[in-house]
Design a protein around this motif. Structure first.
Motif, PDB file in Angstrom:
ATOM      1  N   GLY A 187       1.453  40.713   3.886  1.00  0.00           N
ATOM      2  CA  GLY A 187       0.486  40.229   2.925  1.00  0.00           C
ATOM      3  C   GLY A 187       0.296  38.729   2.975  1.00  0.00           C
ATOM      4  O   GLY A 187      -0.605  37.972   3.025  1.00  0.00           O
ATOM      5  N   GLU A 188       1.641  38.262   3.205  1.00  0.00           N
ATOM      6  CA  GLU A 188       1.526  36.717   3.302  1.00  0.00           C
ATOM      7  C   GLU A 188       1.063  36.177   4.437  1.00  0.00           C
ATOM      8  O   GLU A 188       0.081  35.213   4.392  1.00  0.00           O
ATOM      9  CB  GLU A 188       2.931  36.278   3.141  1.00  0.00           C
ATOM     10  CG  GLU A 188       3.170  34.511   3.222  1.00  0.00           C
ATOM     11  CD  GLU A 188       4.567  34.165   2.987  1.00  0.00           C
ATOM     12  OE1 GLU A 188       4.866  32.897   2.904  1.00  0.00           O
ATOM     13  OE2 GLU A 188       5.511  35.155   2.768  1.00  0.00           O
ATOM     14  N   ASP A 189       1.240  36.923   5.703  1.00  0.00           N
ATOM     15  CA  ASP A 189       0.514  36.414   6.881  1.00  0.00           C
ATOM     16  C   ASP A 189      -1.087  36.599   6.668  1.00  0.00           C
ATOM     17  O   ASP A 189      -1.850  35.640   7.120  1.00  0.00           O
ATOM     18  CB  ASP A 189       0.910  37.330   7.930  1.00  0.00           C
ATOM     19  CG  ASP A 189       2.247  36.957   8.076  1.00  0.00           C
ATOM     20  OD1 ASP A 189       2.913  35.843   8.083  1.00  0.00           O
ATOM     21  OD2 ASP A 189       3.006  37.944   8.918  1.00  0.00           O
TER      22      ASP A 189
ATOM     23  N   THR B 161      -6.831  31.658   4.364  1.00  0.00           N
ATOM     24  CA  THR B 161      -7.183  30.582   3.837  1.00  0.00           C
ATOM     25  C   THR B 161      -6.890  29.349   4.623  1.00  0.00           C
ATOM     26  O   THR B 161      -6.036  28.756   4.384  1.00  0.00           O
ATOM     27  CB  THR B 161      -6.197  30.337   2.505  1.00  0.00           C
ATOM     28  OG1 THR B 161      -4.736  30.593   2.967  1.00  0.00           O
ATOM     29  CG2 THR B 161      -6.512  31.592   1.486  1.00  0.00           C
ATOM     30  N   PRO B 162      -7.489  29.273   5.867  1.00  0.00           N
ATOM     31  CA  PRO B 162      -7.287  28.241   6.664  1.00  0.00           C
ATOM     32  C   PRO B 162      -7.558  26.762   6.016  1.00  0.00           C
ATOM     33  O   PRO B 162      -6.931  25.692   6.437  1.00  0.00           O
ATOM     34  CB  PRO B 162      -8.327  28.514   7.693  1.00  0.00           C
ATOM     35  CG  PRO B 162      -9.308  29.308   7.349  1.00  0.00           C
ATOM     36  CD  PRO B 162      -8.621  30.039   6.396  1.00  0.00           C
ATOM     37  N   PHE B 163      -8.567  26.817   5.100  1.00  0.00           N
ATOM     38  CA  PHE B 163      -9.114  25.661   4.055  1.00  0.00           C
ATOM     39  C   PHE B 163      -7.674  24.929   3.626  1.00  0.00           C
ATOM     40  O   PHE B 163      -7.798  23.672   3.405  1.00  0.00           O
ATOM     41  CB  PHE B 163     -10.010  25.750   3.339  1.00  0.00           C
ATOM     42  CG  PHE B 163      -9.825  26.969   2.176  1.00  0.00           C
ATOM     43  CD1 PHE B 163      -8.950  26.468   1.033  1.00  0.00           C
ATOM     44  CD2 PHE B 163     -10.142  28.212   2.471  1.00  0.00           C
ATOM     45  CE1 PHE B 163      -8.655  27.530   0.069  1.00  0.00           C
ATOM     46  CE2 PHE B 163      -9.746  29.377   1.418  1.00  0.00           C
ATOM     47  CZ  PHE B 163      -8.940  28.759   0.248  1.00  0.00           C
TER      48      PHE B 163
ATOM     49  N   SER C 283       2.168  19.083   0.307  1.00  0.00           N
ATOM     50  CA  SER C 283       3.243  20.119  -0.219  1.00  0.00           C
ATOM     51  C   SER C 283       3.328  19.631  -1.793  1.00  0.00           C
ATOM     52  O   SER C 283       3.280  18.451  -2.117  1.00  0.00           O
ATOM     53  CB  SER C 283       4.504  19.886   0.461  1.00  0.00           C
ATOM     54  OG  SER C 283       5.307  20.713  -0.122  1.00  0.00           O
ATOM     55  N   PRO C 284       3.681  20.567  -2.778  1.00  0.00           N
ATOM     56  CA  PRO C 284       3.814  21.999  -2.455  1.00  0.00           C
ATOM     57  C   PRO C 284       2.720  22.835  -2.653  1.00  0.00           C
ATOM     58  O   PRO C 284       2.762  24.179  -2.906  1.00  0.00           O
ATOM     59  CB  PRO C 284       4.964  22.285  -3.570  1.00  0.00           C
ATOM     60  CG  PRO C 284       4.601  21.559  -4.635  1.00  0.00           C
ATOM     61  CD  PRO C 284       3.839  20.052  -3.978  1.00  0.00           C
ATOM     62  N   TRP C 285       1.394  22.348  -2.977  1.00  0.00           N
ATOM     63  CA  TRP C 285       0.289  23.076  -3.312  1.00  0.00           C
ATOM     64  C   TRP C 285      -0.346  24.093  -2.454  1.00  0.00           C
ATOM     65  O   TRP C 285      -0.508  25.319  -2.990  1.00  0.00           O
ATOM     66  CB  TRP C 285      -1.022  21.923  -3.660  1.00  0.00           C
ATOM     67  CG  TRP C 285      -0.506  20.846  -4.345  1.00  0.00           C
ATOM     68  CD1 TRP C 285      -0.453  19.609  -4.267  1.00  0.00           C
ATOM     69  CD2 TRP C 285      -0.021  20.975  -6.022  1.00  0.00           C
ATOM     70  NE1 TRP C 285      -0.090  18.829  -5.334  1.00  0.00           N
ATOM     71  CE2 TRP C 285       0.199  19.926  -6.446  1.00  0.00           C
ATOM     72  CE3 TRP C 285      -0.159  22.264  -6.594  1.00  0.00           C
ATOM     73  CZ2 TRP C 285       0.596  19.585  -7.723  1.00  0.00           C
ATOM     74  CZ3 TRP C 285       0.385  21.950  -8.036  1.00  0.00           C
ATOM     75  CH2 TRP C 285       0.646  20.722  -8.523  1.00  0.00           C
ATOM     76  N   ALA C 286      -0.433  24.143  -1.198  1.00  0.00           N
ATOM     77  CA  ALA C 286      -0.624  24.731  -0.336  1.00  0.00           C
ATOM     78  C   ALA C 286       0.555  26.352  -0.511  1.00  0.00           C
ATOM     79  O   ALA C 286       0.063  27.358  -0.452  1.00  0.00           O
ATOM     80  CB  ALA C 286      -0.549  24.422   1.235  1.00  0.00           C
ATOM     81  N   GLY C 287       1.831  25.943  -0.496  1.00  0.00           N
ATOM     82  CA  GLY C 287       2.635  27.184  -0.545  1.00  0.00           C
ATOM     83  C   GLY C 287       2.503  27.776  -1.961  1.00  0.00           C
ATOM     84  O   GLY C 287       2.538  28.954  -2.107  1.00  0.00           O
TER      85      GLY C 287
ATOM     86  N   ARG D 202      -0.910  29.819  -1.880  1.00  0.00           N
ATOM     87  CA  ARG D 202      -0.944  30.914  -1.038  1.00  0.00           C
ATOM     88  C   ARG D 202       0.154  32.081  -1.665  1.00  0.00           C
ATOM     89  O   ARG D 202       0.044  33.407  -1.529  1.00  0.00           O
ATOM     90  CB  ARG D 202      -0.557  30.748   0.325  1.00  0.00           C
ATOM     91  CG  ARG D 202      -1.572  29.957   1.005  1.00  0.00           C
ATOM     92  CD  ARG D 202      -1.109  29.439   2.381  1.00  0.00           C
ATOM     93  NE  ARG D 202      -2.584  29.150   3.100  1.00  0.00           N
ATOM     94  CZ  ARG D 202      -2.376  28.434   4.313  1.00  0.00           C
ATOM     95  NH1 ARG D 202      -1.484  27.793   4.594  1.00  0.00           N
ATOM     96  NH2 ARG D 202      -3.613  27.951   4.980  1.00  0.00           N
ATOM     97  N   GLY D 203       1.238  31.732  -2.279  1.00  0.00           N
ATOM     98  CA  GLY D 203       2.176  32.430  -3.020  1.00  0.00           C
ATOM     99  C   GLY D 203       1.470  33.105  -4.048  1.00  0.00           C
ATOM    100  O   GLY D 203       1.715  34.416  -4.165  1.00  0.00           O
ATOM    101  N   PHE D 204       0.707  32.587  -4.830  1.00  0.00           N
ATOM    102  CA  PHE D 204      -0.054  33.215  -5.990  1.00  0.00           C
ATOM    103  C   PHE D 204      -0.901  34.143  -5.371  1.00  0.00           C
ATOM    104  O   PHE D 204      -0.974  35.469  -5.792  1.00  0.00           O
ATOM    105  CB  PHE D 204      -0.716  32.019  -6.718  1.00  0.00           C
ATOM    106  CG  PHE D 204      -1.463  32.625  -7.766  1.00  0.00           C
ATOM    107  CD1 PHE D 204      -1.013  33.421  -8.899  1.00  0.00           C
ATOM    108  CD2 PHE D 204      -2.899  32.818  -7.677  1.00  0.00           C
ATOM    109  CE1 PHE D 204      -1.888  33.656 -10.069  1.00  0.00           C
ATOM    110  CE2 PHE D 204      -3.891  33.282  -8.496  1.00  0.00           C
ATOM    111  CZ  PHE D 204      -3.365  33.728  -9.698  1.00  0.00           C
ATOM    112  N   LEU D 205      -1.670  33.950  -4.350  1.00  0.00           N
ATOM    113  CA  LEU D 205      -2.661  34.736  -3.937  1.00  0.00           C
ATOM    114  C   LEU D 205      -1.829  36.152  -3.218  1.00  0.00           C
ATOM    115  O   LEU D 205      -2.230  37.237  -3.263  1.00  0.00           O
ATOM    116  CB  LEU D 205      -3.531  34.395  -2.771  1.00  0.00           C
ATOM    117  CG  LEU D 205      -4.663  33.320  -3.124  1.00  0.00           C
ATOM    118  CD1 LEU D 205      -5.368  32.961  -2.120  1.00  0.00           C
ATOM    119  CD2 LEU D 205      -5.374  33.803  -4.389  1.00  0.00           C
ATOM    120  N   THR D 206      -0.793  35.749  -2.699  1.00  0.00           N
ATOM    121  CA  THR D 206       0.258  36.967  -2.040  1.00  0.00           C
ATOM    122  C   THR D 206       0.479  37.830  -3.293  1.00  0.00           C
ATOM    123  O   THR D 206       0.288  39.143  -3.172  1.00  0.00           O
ATOM    124  CB  THR D 206       1.136  36.312  -1.332  1.00  0.00           C
ATOM    125  OG1 THR D 206       0.815  35.535  -0.371  1.00  0.00           O
ATOM    126  CG2 THR D 206       1.977  37.451  -0.576  1.00  0.00           C
TER     127      THR D 206
END
Length: 264
Positions: free
Chosen positions: A50-52, A58-60, A66-70, A73-77
């Motif tokens: 799921g994380e992959d 979300t290539p954008f 850091s740490p906003w991208a993580g 994406r963690g929230f979306l996962t």
């Protein structure tokens, strides 16, 4: 409130019926077990990759600091996996009934014969492929309706207070309604009752439906419980279908079967 208790009693009667007809219970477990394995494999795959998938989708966010991208994406996962669980609960019954159509048709017919005054059971007279087509088509329509409700309630769940109190209750009521529709469809389709008429019947006795389906929806949150309750749920839904149509029912469906019934 009387209908609420009556619905729950139909659920209990169905469980008692299959408990006293062990052969039917054993056959009724197979479709649920098959569906459980398929759903478990899908959820494991979602947990592993799921994380992959989120990173790919979300290539954008690649250039975010850091740490906003993580965090994003963690929230979306987490949301993706939560949606997967929600869809599993909403669609488990429909898929199990489709996989086990011949098993549950036979079980439902035996319940009808057991409680019918003349020992008969309505028959559709349709070939198996036609019954599967109708069942699959109607199940897809119900799943789409359930998914719309599921997405709406999931979104409302983020509202403070209401999302943590009223929304879960409404969610169980909605899930219970659609579970009951899927389960009663086994008996009602055999009687030639179309989806629109089935929904009208269920809406006319909402508290009866909630009494039957809502406890089942809560129990179905545990996959293994869902597998073991499915045969009895089909039996109980057949009894409730007779009630909705005003058909006469003799005796108690939980009574000990006669010797002839055991050997059949």
């Amino acid at each position: 409130m009387r209908d609420l208790g009556a619905g729950f009693r139909f659920l209990l009667k169905g469980q008692r019926w299959v408990a006293r007809h062990g052969k039917q219970f054993g056959f009724g477990l197979l479709p649920g077990l098959i569906t459980l394995v398929l759903y478990a494999a899908a959820l494991v795959a979602l947990a592993l990759w799921g994380e992959d998938f989120v990173v790919w989708a979300t290539p954008f966010a690649d250039d975010w600091s850091s740490p906003w991208a993580g965090l994003f994406r963690g929230f979306l996962t987490v949301v993706l996996f939560a949606l997967g669980l929600l869809l599993s609960v909403l669609t488990f019954t429909a898929v199990t009934l489709l996989v086990g159509q011949p098993f549950y048709e036979t079980l439902s017919e035996k319940v009808d014969r057991d409680v019918s005054p003349d020992g008969s059971a309505p028959e559709s007279g349709l070939p198996l492929w036609r019954e599967l087509w109708i069942s699959g088509r109607d199940s897809l329509r119900i799943v789409v309706r359930a998914l719309v409700w599921g997405v709406l309630l999931f979104a409302l769940g983020f509202i403070p207070v209401i999302g943590q109190t009223a929304v879960p209750v409404i969610g169980f009521l909605v899930t219970g309604f659609f579970l009951t529709e899927e389960l009663t469809a086994v008996a009602l389709q055999r009687r030639g009752v179309e989806l629109r008429e089935r929904l009208r019947l269920l809406r006319s006795r909402k508290t009866l439906v909630w009494g039957f389906g809502t406890p089942l929806a809560v129990a179905f949150l545990v996959p293994f419980v869902a597998v073991f309750l499915m045969p009895g749920a089909v039996a109980g839904a057949t009894l409730m279908a007779r009630e909705l149509l005003g058909e006469e029912t003799t005796g108690d469906a939980s009574e000990e079967p006669e010797e002839e019934g055991v050997s059949s």
